[in-house]
Design a protein around this motif. Structure first.
Motif, PDB file in Angstrom:
ATOM      1  N   GLU A 177       0.831  -1.205   0.000  1.00 43.92           N
ATOM      2  CA  GLU A 177       0.000   0.000   0.000  1.00 43.92           C
ATOM      3  C   GLU A 177       0.872   1.266   0.000  1.00 43.92           C
ATOM      4  N   THR A 178       1.835   1.337   0.912  1.00 38.18           N
ATOM      5  CA  THR A 178       2.637   2.572   1.014  1.00 38.18           C
ATOM      6  C   THR A 178       3.585   2.716  -0.170  1.00 38.18           C
ATOM      7  N   GLU A 179       4.188   1.608  -0.601  1.00 40.14           N
ATOM      8  CA  GLU A 179       5.095   1.689  -1.749  1.00 40.14           C
ATOM      9  C   GLU A 179       4.325   2.161  -2.988  1.00 40.14           C
ATOM     10  N   TYR A 180       3.161   1.570  -3.195  1.00 43.71           N
ATOM     11  CA  TYR A 180       2.397   1.912  -4.391  1.00 43.71           C
ATOM     12  C   TYR A 180       2.055   3.400  -4.402  1.00 43.71           C
ATOM     13  N   GLU A 181       1.568   3.866  -3.269  1.00 44.47           N
ATOM     14  CA  GLU A 181       1.134   5.259  -3.189  1.00 44.47           C
ATOM     15  C   GLU A 181       2.297   6.232  -3.437  1.00 44.47           C
ATOM     16  N   ALA A 182       3.434   5.977  -2.799  1.00 39.56           N
ATOM     17  CA  ALA A 182       4.573   6.905  -2.919  1.00 39.56           C
ATOM     18  C   ALA A 182       5.221   6.838  -4.293  1.00 39.56           C
ATOM     19  N   ASN A 183       5.388   5.630  -4.807  1.00 39.08           N
ATOM     20  CA  ASN A 183       6.160   5.490  -6.044  1.00 39.08           C
ATOM     21  C   ASN A 183       5.376   5.903  -7.289  1.00 39.08           C
ATOM     22  N   THR A 184       4.056   5.905  -7.187  1.00 35.56           N
ATOM     23  CA  THR A 184       3.267   6.351  -8.337  1.00 35.56           C
ATOM     24  C   THR A 184       2.907   7.836  -8.217  1.00 35.56           C
ATOM     25  N   ALA A 185       3.339   8.448  -7.109  1.00 35.19           N
ATOM     26  CA  ALA A 185       2.961   9.858  -6.884  1.00 35.19           C
ATOM     27  C   ALA A 185       3.433  10.749  -8.014  1.00 35.19           C
ATOM     28  N   ILE A 186       4.635  10.502  -8.506  1.00 34.36           N
ATOM     29  CA  ILE A 186       5.197  11.380  -9.540  1.00 34.36           C
ATOM     30  C   ILE A 186       4.356  11.315 -10.819  1.00 34.36           C
ATOM     31  N   ALA A 187       3.806  10.155 -11.100  1.00 30.41           N
ATOM     32  CA  ALA A 187       2.999  10.010 -12.307  1.00 30.41           C
ATOM     33  C   ALA A 187       1.547  10.427 -12.069  1.00 30.41           C
ATOM     34  N   ALA A 320       8.367  18.719  -4.562  1.00 32.77           N
ATOM     35  CA  ALA A 320       8.560  17.265  -4.475  1.00 32.77           C
ATOM     36  C   ALA A 320       9.909  16.906  -5.089  1.00 32.77           C
ATOM     37  N   VAL A 321      10.607  15.957  -4.454  1.00 29.85           N
ATOM     38  CA  VAL A 321      11.889  15.484  -4.990  1.00 29.85           C
ATOM     39  C   VAL A 321      11.895  13.962  -5.009  1.00 29.85           C
ATOM     40  N   PHE A 322      12.240  13.409  -6.143  1.00 32.65           N
ATOM     41  CA  PHE A 322      12.357  11.952  -6.284  1.00 32.65           C
ATOM     42  C   PHE A 322      13.815  11.620  -6.592  1.00 32.65           C
ATOM     43  N   VAL A 323      14.318  10.537  -6.008  1.00 33.82           N
ATOM     44  CA  VAL A 323      15.722  10.168  -6.222  1.00 33.82           C
ATOM     45  C   VAL A 323      15.800   8.780  -6.832  1.00 33.82           C
ATOM     46  N   LYS A 324      16.583   8.665  -7.876  1.00 39.50           N
ATOM     47  CA  LYS A 324      16.858   7.344  -8.453  1.00 39.50           C
ATOM     48  C   LYS A 324      18.351   7.297  -8.810  1.00 39.50           C
ATOM     49  N   GLY A 325      19.106   6.556  -8.007  1.00 37.97           N
ATOM     50  CA  GLY A 325      20.525   6.364  -8.310  1.00 37.97           C
ATOM     51  C   GLY A 325      21.421   7.336  -7.560  1.00 37.97           C
ATOM     52  N   ALA A 326      22.585   6.837  -7.182  1.00 35.02           N
ATOM     53  CA  ALA A 326      23.548   7.628  -6.407  1.00 35.02           C
ATOM     54  C   ALA A 326      24.360   8.545  -7.318  1.00 35.02           C
ATOM     55  N   LEU A 327      24.829   9.673  -6.750  1.00 34.57           N
ATOM     56  CA  LEU A 327      25.622  10.622  -7.550  1.00 34.57           C
ATOM     57  C   LEU A 327      27.100  10.254  -7.582  1.00 34.57           C
ATOM     58  N   GLY A 328      27.497   9.309  -6.728  1.00 35.33           N
ATOM     59  CA  GLY A 328      28.894   8.881  -6.698  1.00 35.33           C
ATOM     60  C   GLY A 328      29.024   7.545  -6.006  1.00 35.33           C
ATOM     61  N   VAL A 329      30.264   7.083  -5.883  1.00 30.31           N
ATOM     62  CA  VAL A 329      30.510   5.804  -5.220  1.00 30.31           C
ATOM     63  C   VAL A 329      30.488   6.063  -3.710  1.00 30.31           C
ATOM     64  N   PHE A 330      29.275   6.223  -3.183  1.00 28.31           N
ATOM     65  CA  PHE A 330      29.122   6.685  -1.797  1.00 28.31           C
ATOM     66  C   PHE A 330      29.600   5.652  -0.783  1.00 28.31           C
ATOM     67  N   GLU A 331      29.744   4.391  -1.241  1.00 30.41           N
ATOM     68  CA  GLU A 331      30.210   3.344  -0.323  1.00 30.41           C
ATOM     69  C   GLU A 331      31.613   3.680   0.198  1.00 30.41           C
TER      70      GLU A 331
END
Ligand SMILES: Nc1ncnc2c1ncn2[C@@H]1O[C@H](COP(=O)(O)OP(=O)(O)O)[C@@H](O)[C@H]1O
Ligand SMILES: O=C(OP(=O)(O)O)[C@H](O)COP(=O)(O)O
Length: 408
Positions: A177-187, A320-331
């Protein structure tokens, strides 16, 4: 899209068959605890405490891989998070599984063996075909209801995900329920102010897919990671090539045309890094302005501090801000500046924020931030990408279909 039913709609005292996604890293045969356990624990605890008889299904790895192991360890880890006993039976739907299911009392929780240990589970098939399998035909009659909480596996058309909703009244668990709601918010949601998307990581194809699908919804894309370097290359800088052929060459040849056209058509919508970071001769972090890069002679492992300073105000001014993928080798802490800087900027605002992708979201806990500072931190990888790009998730569609058919 019309909606599915949730646990709020589940009648009392049900025999419930629940699908979780406990697929986890396995090191030397030891299953590693991770957020999938703590998240699903909430659904499991709620069902047990409400007095249902609960049988859980989940998968781990794929046949032939080192991560393809029994779910015995998963039962203990889940029990610890849920604060309820979780029994385990080393059987998917044979006599032992059926006996254990029939033995459940109100509030009991049982975990069945790795669903991928039955041949019926894995083939990607139509729901109707899965519903006719021995696996589904044998287990379904033992239950009153099916609950799918496995959002992060919802892009798979496997029996445990799409077969059971055709046989049982079906509901979304709390994670679903929560994943669906948040991840489709942008669309699906309309935001009053600007929508920003931070895209990075190593998978350029994913990044481009997201940018193409969301160009109408997103006001500004902030780029980093390997994908960001490829965009810099398309903009005429001598980066995104040569040094690490595996990461760059293949992705460049597969995506060059699309990257060029995205950049050409949407230049105002795309912000590229103004500086990059590398490991200098002393093993320290060095930074260089992209304007000063004449030739690429080393790998760039992060965006630079000026880039973070460029990105911060854009984030601050977003609704609203959505993030997909790291900007560097943060490890590697030396190269965590971009990813952590951007995440901290998001955490400092009140904007609606979603962070997705298994690797990127790990940076939140790794660098002492709290998941509570974000609207949602997804535990999904492939399903998150599909949600962002508007691709349907078969298992979600089946939940919707089940609700619609039972209402008719
Ligand atoms: N410039 C870079 N060079 C190599 N790897 C990078 C670079 N920038 C980011 N990464 C790596 O990208 C990974 C995350 O990428 P990806 O798998 O696409 O995202 P996610 O797992 O969050 O979906 C991180 O583990 C990080 O080390
Ligand atoms: O971990 C998963 O997906 P993800 O790696 O995209 O997050 C799911 O459990 C799906 O597993 P699969 O990719 O073996 O079908």
């Amino acid at each position: 899209m019309s909606s599915f039913r949730t646990l709020d709609d589940l009648p009392a005292e049900q025999r419930v068959l629940v699908r979780l996604d406990l697929n986890s890293p396995v090191e030397d045969g030891v299953v590693q605890d991770n957020r999938r356990f703590s998240r699903h624990a909430e659904t499991v605890a709620e069902l047990a405490e409400s007095g249902h008889r609960v049988a859980l299904m989940a998968h781990q790895g794929r046949p032939g891989r080192d991560t393809f192991v029994s779910l015995e360890q998963h039962a203990d880890i889940l029990a610890e998070h849920a604060g309820v006993d979780v029994d385990f039976v080393a059987d998917t739907f044979g006599d032992d599984a059926l006996a254990a299911v029939r033995d459940l009392d109100a509030g009991d929780v049982l975990l069945l063996e790795n669903t991928r240990m039955t041949d019926d589970e894995l083939p990607e098939k139509a729901p109707e075909e899965h519903a006719a399998s021995d696996f589904v035909q044998t287990l379904a009659p033992e239950f009153d209801a099916y609950v799918n909480d496995a959002y992060s596996a919802a892009h798979r058309k496997h029996a445990s995900l799409v077969g059971f909703p055709l046989k049982l009244p079906s509901y979304a668990g709390r994670v679903m329920e929560t994943e669906y709601e948040a991840n489709t918010a942008i669309a699906e949601r309309e935001f009053d102010g600007d929508v920003t998307m931070v895209v990075g990581g190593t998978k350029a194809t994913d990044v481009i897919g997201v940018m193409e699908a969301l160009d109408e919804k997103v006001d500004q894309f902030l780029l980093g990671g390997v994908a960001g370097e490829l965009f810099l290359r398309a903009a005429g800088y001598p980066v995104g090539e040569d040094v690490d052929t595996e990461l760059f060459d293949e992705q460049w040849s597969a995506n060059e045309e699309t990257i060029r056209s995205v950049l050409e058509e949407r230049r105002d919508q795309v912000t590229l890094a103004s500086d990059l970071a590398y490991e200098d001769a002393d093993g320290e972090r060095g930074e260089v302005a992209v304007e000063d890069i004449v030739e690429k002679t080393q790998s760039f492992l992060d965006v630079g501090s000026d880039t973070v300073a460029d990105y911060e105000p854009v984030i601050r001014d977003s609704e609203a801000v959505f993030v997909k993928g790291a900007l560097g080798v943060f490890e590697d802490e030396r190269f965590s500046v971009g990813t952590v800087g951007v995440l901290e900027a998001i955490a400092d605002t009140d904007c609606f924020s979603v962070v997705g992708g298994g690797d990127t979201s790990r940076a939140i806990t790794m660098y002492g931030m709290s998941e509570d500072d974000f609207s949602h931190v997804s535990i999904a990888g492939g399903a998150y990408i599909r949600a962002l790009t508007g691709e349907p998730l078969p298992a979600v569609e089946l939940l919707v279909q089940s609700a619609a058919e039972d209402a008719a």
